[in-house]
Enzyme design. Structure first.
Site, PDB file in Angstrom:
ATOM      1  N   ASN A 201      13.710  16.574   7.913  1.00 37.32           N
ATOM      2  CA  ASN A 201      13.964  16.584   6.471  1.00 37.32           C
ATOM      3  C   ASN A 201      13.675  17.978   5.918  1.00 37.32           C
ATOM      4  O   ASN A 201      13.257  18.871   6.645  1.00 37.32           O
ATOM      5  CB  ASN A 201      13.122  15.514   5.770  1.00 37.32           C
ATOM      6  CG  ASN A 201      11.640  15.728   6.005  1.00 37.32           C
ATOM      7  OD1 ASN A 201      11.065  16.719   5.574  1.00 37.32           O
ATOM      8  ND2 ASN A 201      11.006  14.806   6.728  1.00 37.32           N
TER       9      ASN A 201
ATOM     10  N   ASP B 164      10.611   8.314   8.180  1.00 34.20           N
ATOM     11  CA  ASP B 164      10.342   6.872   8.198  1.00 34.20           C
ATOM     12  C   ASP B 164      10.781   6.236   9.510  1.00 34.20           C
ATOM     13  O   ASP B 164      10.213   5.249   9.943  1.00 34.20           O
ATOM     14  CB  ASP B 164      11.074   6.198   7.028  1.00 34.20           C
ATOM     15  CG  ASP B 164      10.429   6.594   5.702  1.00 34.20           C
ATOM     16  OD1 ASP B 164       9.193   6.653   5.662  1.00 34.20           O
ATOM     17  OD2 ASP B 164      11.165   6.869   4.731  1.00 34.20           O
TER      18      ASP B 164
ATOM     19  N   LYS C 193      20.433  15.771  27.482  1.00 35.81           N
ATOM     20  CA  LYS C 193      21.321  16.000  26.333  1.00 35.81           C
ATOM     21  C   LYS C 193      22.496  15.006  26.374  1.00 35.81           C
ATOM     22  O   LYS C 193      23.130  14.839  27.423  1.00 35.81           O
ATOM     23  CB  LYS C 193      21.836  17.438  26.393  1.00 35.81           C
ATOM     24  CG  LYS C 193      22.647  17.814  25.190  1.00 35.81           C
ATOM     25  CD  LYS C 193      23.122  19.254  25.270  1.00 35.81           C
ATOM     26  CE  LYS C 193      24.120  19.516  24.161  1.00 35.81           C
ATOM     27  NZ  LYS C 193      24.813  20.775  24.327  1.00 35.81           N
TER      28      LYS C 193
ATOM     29  N   PRO D 296       5.103   5.068  12.551  1.00 40.58           N
ATOM     30  CA  PRO D 296       3.829   4.643  11.977  1.00 40.58           C
ATOM     31  C   PRO D 296       3.657   5.274  10.594  1.00 40.58           C
ATOM     32  O   PRO D 296       4.129   6.388  10.356  1.00 40.58           O
ATOM     33  CB  PRO D 296       2.786   5.212  12.949  1.00 40.58           C
ATOM     34  CG  PRO D 296       3.488   6.302  13.682  1.00 40.58           C
ATOM     35  CD  PRO D 296       4.938   5.920  13.732  1.00 40.58           C
ATOM     36  N   ASP D 297       3.008   4.549   9.686  1.00 38.44           N
ATOM     37  CA  ASP D 297       2.697   5.103   8.363  1.00 38.44           C
ATOM     38  C   ASP D 297       1.282   5.669   8.429  1.00 38.44           C
ATOM     39  O   ASP D 297       0.306   4.919   8.510  1.00 38.44           O
ATOM     40  CB  ASP D 297       2.815   4.020   7.284  1.00 38.44           C
ATOM     41  CG  ASP D 297       2.715   4.612   5.886  1.00 38.44           C
ATOM     42  OD1 ASP D 297       1.825   5.472   5.659  1.00 38.44           O
ATOM     43  OD2 ASP D 297       3.525   4.232   5.023  1.00 38.44           O
ATOM     44  N   ILE D 298       1.197   6.994   8.422  1.00 42.48           N
ATOM     45  CA  ILE D 298      -0.090   7.663   8.664  1.00 42.48           C
ATOM     46  C   ILE D 298      -1.043   7.443   7.492  1.00 42.48           C
ATOM     47  O   ILE D 298      -2.222   7.142   7.676  1.00 42.48           O
ATOM     48  CB  ILE D 298       0.163   9.158   8.947  1.00 42.48           C
ATOM     49  CG1 ILE D 298       0.984   9.259  10.240  1.00 42.48           C
ATOM     50  CG2 ILE D 298      -1.139   9.934   9.091  1.00 42.48           C
ATOM     51  CD1 ILE D 298       1.816  10.456  10.383  1.00 42.48           C
TER      52      ILE D 298
ATOM     53  N   PHE E  76       0.852  11.203  -1.527  1.00 39.58           N
ATOM     54  CA  PHE E  76       1.874  11.681  -2.459  1.00 39.58           C
ATOM     55  C   PHE E  76       2.943  10.609  -2.584  1.00 39.58           C
ATOM     56  O   PHE E  76       3.158   9.832  -1.649  1.00 39.58           O
ATOM     57  CB  PHE E  76       2.514  12.980  -1.936  1.00 39.58           C
ATOM     58  CG  PHE E  76       1.765  14.203  -2.361  1.00 39.58           C
ATOM     59  CD1 PHE E  76       2.196  14.951  -3.437  1.00 39.58           C
ATOM     60  CD2 PHE E  76       0.622  14.599  -1.696  1.00 39.58           C
ATOM     61  CE1 PHE E  76       1.506  16.075  -3.850  1.00 39.58           C
ATOM     62  CE2 PHE E  76      -0.081  15.723  -2.095  1.00 39.58           C
ATOM     63  CZ  PHE E  76       0.371  16.464  -3.176  1.00 39.58           C
TER      64      PHE E  76
ATOM     65  N   LYS F  24       2.802   1.903  -4.855  1.00 42.75           N
ATOM     66  CA  LYS F  24       2.587   2.538  -3.544  1.00 42.75           C
ATOM     67  C   LYS F  24       1.106   2.733  -3.251  1.00 42.75           C
ATOM     68  O   LYS F  24       0.642   2.539  -2.140  1.00 42.75           O
ATOM     69  CB  LYS F  24       3.317   3.890  -3.510  1.00 42.75           C
ATOM     70  CG  LYS F  24       3.420   4.494  -2.137  1.00 42.75           C
ATOM     71  CD  LYS F  24       4.400   5.644  -2.099  1.00 42.75           C
ATOM     72  CE  LYS F  24       5.836   5.146  -2.162  1.00 42.75           C
ATOM     73  NZ  LYS F  24       6.813   6.228  -2.172  1.00 42.75           N
TER      74      LYS F  24
ATOM     75  N   LYS G 157      -0.370   1.127   0.091  1.00 43.78           N
ATOM     76  CA  LYS G 157      -0.885   1.978   1.171  1.00 43.78           C
ATOM     77  C   LYS G 157      -2.395   1.846   1.300  1.00 43.78           C
ATOM     78  O   LYS G 157      -2.955   2.103   2.352  1.00 43.78           O
ATOM     79  CB  LYS G 157      -0.544   3.446   0.894  1.00 43.78           C
ATOM     80  CG  LYS G 157       0.942   3.705   0.699  1.00 43.78           C
ATOM     81  CD  LYS G 157       1.536   4.376   1.890  1.00 43.78           C
ATOM     82  CE  LYS G 157       2.972   4.808   1.602  1.00 43.78           C
ATOM     83  NZ  LYS G 157       3.614   5.405   2.743  1.00 43.78           N
TER      84      LYS G 157
HETATM   85  O1  C5P Z   1       6.276   5.596   1.733  1.00 44.34           O
HETATM   86  P1  C5P Z   1       6.424   7.007   1.300  1.00 44.34           P
HETATM   87  O2  C5P Z   1       7.035   7.887   2.345  1.00 44.34           O
HETATM   88  O3  C5P Z   1       7.077   7.179  -0.032  1.00 44.34           O
HETATM   89  O4  C5P Z   1       4.907   7.500   1.077  1.00 44.34           O
HETATM   90  C1  C5P Z   1       4.579   8.815   0.797  1.00 44.34           C
HETATM   91  C2  C5P Z   1       3.160   9.099   1.201  1.00 44.34           C
HETATM   92  O5  C5P Z   1       2.859   8.490   2.427  1.00 44.34           O
HETATM   93  C3  C5P Z   1       2.901  10.577   1.421  1.00 44.34           C
HETATM   94  O6  C5P Z   1       1.552  10.824   1.131  1.00 44.34           O
HETATM   95  C4  C5P Z   1       3.188  10.742   2.918  1.00 44.34           C
HETATM   96  O7  C5P Z   1       2.498  11.857   3.439  1.00 44.34           O
HETATM   97  C5  C5P Z   1       2.661   9.444   3.462  1.00 44.34           C
HETATM   98  N1  C5P Z   1       3.379   8.936   4.650  1.00 44.34           N
HETATM   99  C6  C5P Z   1       2.738   8.916   5.867  1.00 44.34           C
HETATM  100  N2  C5P Z   1       3.379   8.394   6.957  1.00 44.34           N
HETATM  101  C7  C5P Z   1       4.613   7.870   6.849  1.00 44.34           C
HETATM  102  C8  C5P Z   1       5.287   7.888   5.613  1.00 44.34           C
HETATM  103  C9  C5P Z   1       4.645   8.437   4.525  1.00 44.34           C
HETATM  104  O8  C5P Z   1       1.606   9.401   5.962  1.00 44.34           O
HETATM  105  N3  C5P Z   1       5.222   7.368   7.935  1.00 44.34           N
END
Ligand code: C5P
Length: 415
Positions: free
Chosen positions: A214, A282, A292, A309-311, A329, A343, A347
């Protein structure tokens, strides 16, 4: 920043010298006073007239000019600045600086100065990677010279690699960071705190040569790490690939994918503070090819995606190792505050910095941000400001938060 700061800009020879005009313009916009020295080689690339029109001052060039020496000797020139910035810094001027050579006004001024010096190298990748240049740069770093860049990319000579001069916006940010760090004495009480910041984009492999990524520049996360470190907090930055120079005093752990970012973060817990400013992808490709992918195979490939994974969520719910303060953020394009509040709950983080990234705001990849600061106590709208100013304001909130916690603990002990 207190008072008008004076920059002595030394423009040495290199095609990147043209970027200095934009740098001077941006510095003047921010109310810096700029005086310039243009080396002989530098004047092959930009004219003294264009430099002096932008600095609104005369341009210095000759060491043995009687008029110049009478008006402003090279010693005074070097002392009359708060910061000397060499941009572009050619291999030649780095070598002169490292070895104390002085045969023109630029090198003489650099040897005579007792002020902080910043260099912004720009040269061909082979010259940059030459052991002589590396040794010179190392010597200068050891002497406390601040280095900005170089960036990676295609060069004027057509080669690719590290050697491109950093963009004016990044140089300006480094200069502003320098002055804000200088004005803030390290607070020894913060040295007990440890912070982890995530920054930049993640790159998710499709095969060994292709990836999904991105447009995140990493500017906001890097600025936060710089501001935390400047306040005396031990700061570790886990970042995806960016063009930015790692902030001074920050330990950088480079990663590429979301899974690498999570593993690096987990290894670092426990910490006191975590700020997730990374733009984590995501999704990733379920079965990234080990070879390749070949278009000759015919037909279009189908990429099956799986969730990353959502960190932020993982750290906010890390049980015993959960940091005492977790900040995320929320980049939104509509209903910014409502979505961000939801959010924060989803989270499980403590604070959310919500920003509008809809088209036309220029936030993503840009240098400014308009933040809604959301905590358990409600929403505060911050005015539009630079990403560096956002970072500094956030660090002020963090310091106030920990100061309050300290008070509460003291009071609890007293009761
Ligand atoms: O769900 P979204 O991407 O909108 O959430 C944004 C926040 O979550 C940011 O703080 C981003 O750094 C964190 N994030 C994360 N891991 C992910 C997706 C988002 O830490 N896979």
């Amino acid at each position: 920043m207190s008072g008008q700061k004076r920059i002595l800009l030394i423009i040495s020879g290199g095609i990147a010298a043209y970027k200095c005009l934009e740098l001077i313009r941006r510095l003047r916009e921010k109310d810096f006073l700029v005086r310039a020295i243009l080396t002989k080689a530098g004047s092959e690339f930009v004219t003294p007239l264009s430099v002096s029109s932008l600095t609104e001052d005369k341009v210095y060039g000759e060491l043995f000019s009687l008029t110049d020496e009478a008006e402003m000797g090279h010693i005074q020139l070097s002392r009359d600045a708060d910061l000397l910035v060499v941009a572009p810094a050619s291999a030649d001027i780095l070598a002169k600086m490292a070895n104390g050579l002085c045969n023109d006004l630029a090198s003489t001024t650099l040897l005579a100065t007792d002020k902080p010096v910043m260099v912004v190298p720009a040269m061909n990748v082979r010259m940059w990677e030459h052991p002589a240049t590396k040794a010179n740069m190392e010597t200068l770093n050891q002497r406390g010279v601040v280095q900005v860049g170089p960036d990676e990319g295609v060069m004027a000579c057509g080669e690719y690699g590290f050697g491109r001069m950093s963009e004016p916006a990044d140089i300006l940010q480094a200069i502003e960071t320098h002055f804000s760090q200088e004005s803030k004495p390290k607070q020894s009480s913060n040295t007990a705190l440890r912070a982890l910041v995530t920054s930049g984009p993640t790159h998710e492999a499709i095969d060994p040569v292709r990836y999904i990524a991105n447009r995140s520049s990493g500017r906001q996360g890097h600025a936060i790490a710089a501001a935390l470190a400047a306040s005396g907090i031990e700061t570790i930055l886990v970042s995806g690939l960016t063009d930015l120079t790692p902030p001074k005093g920050v330990k950088l752990i480079p990663i590429e994918s979301a899974r690498e970012m999570l593993a690096a973060c987990n290894d670092l817990l426990p910490v006191d503070i975590t700020i997730c400013a990374a733009a984590v992808a995501d999704w990733r490709v379920k079965d990234a090819g080990s070879q390749k992918m070949k278009k000759e195979k015919g037909g279009l490939p189908t990429l099956e995606l799986v969730e990353n994974p959502d960190i932020l969520h993982a750290i906010s719910n890390a049980g015993k190792t959960r940091p005492s303060l977790v900040v995320g953020f929320a980049a939104e394009t509509e209903n910014v505050v409502n979505h961000a509040q939801a959010k924060r709950k989803r989270k499980g983080c403590d604070w959310i910095l919500a920003n509008d990234v809809s088209e036309g705001t220029g936030t993503f990849g840009g240098t400014e941000n308009t933040i809604h600061y959301i905590t358990n106590d409600g929403v505060t709208d911050w005015p539009k400001m630079t990403k560096q100013a956002v970072a500094e304001r956030l660090v002020e909130e963090i310091l106030a938060h920990f100061a309050d916690l300290g008070k509460t603990t003291d009071q609890a002990a007293a009761d």
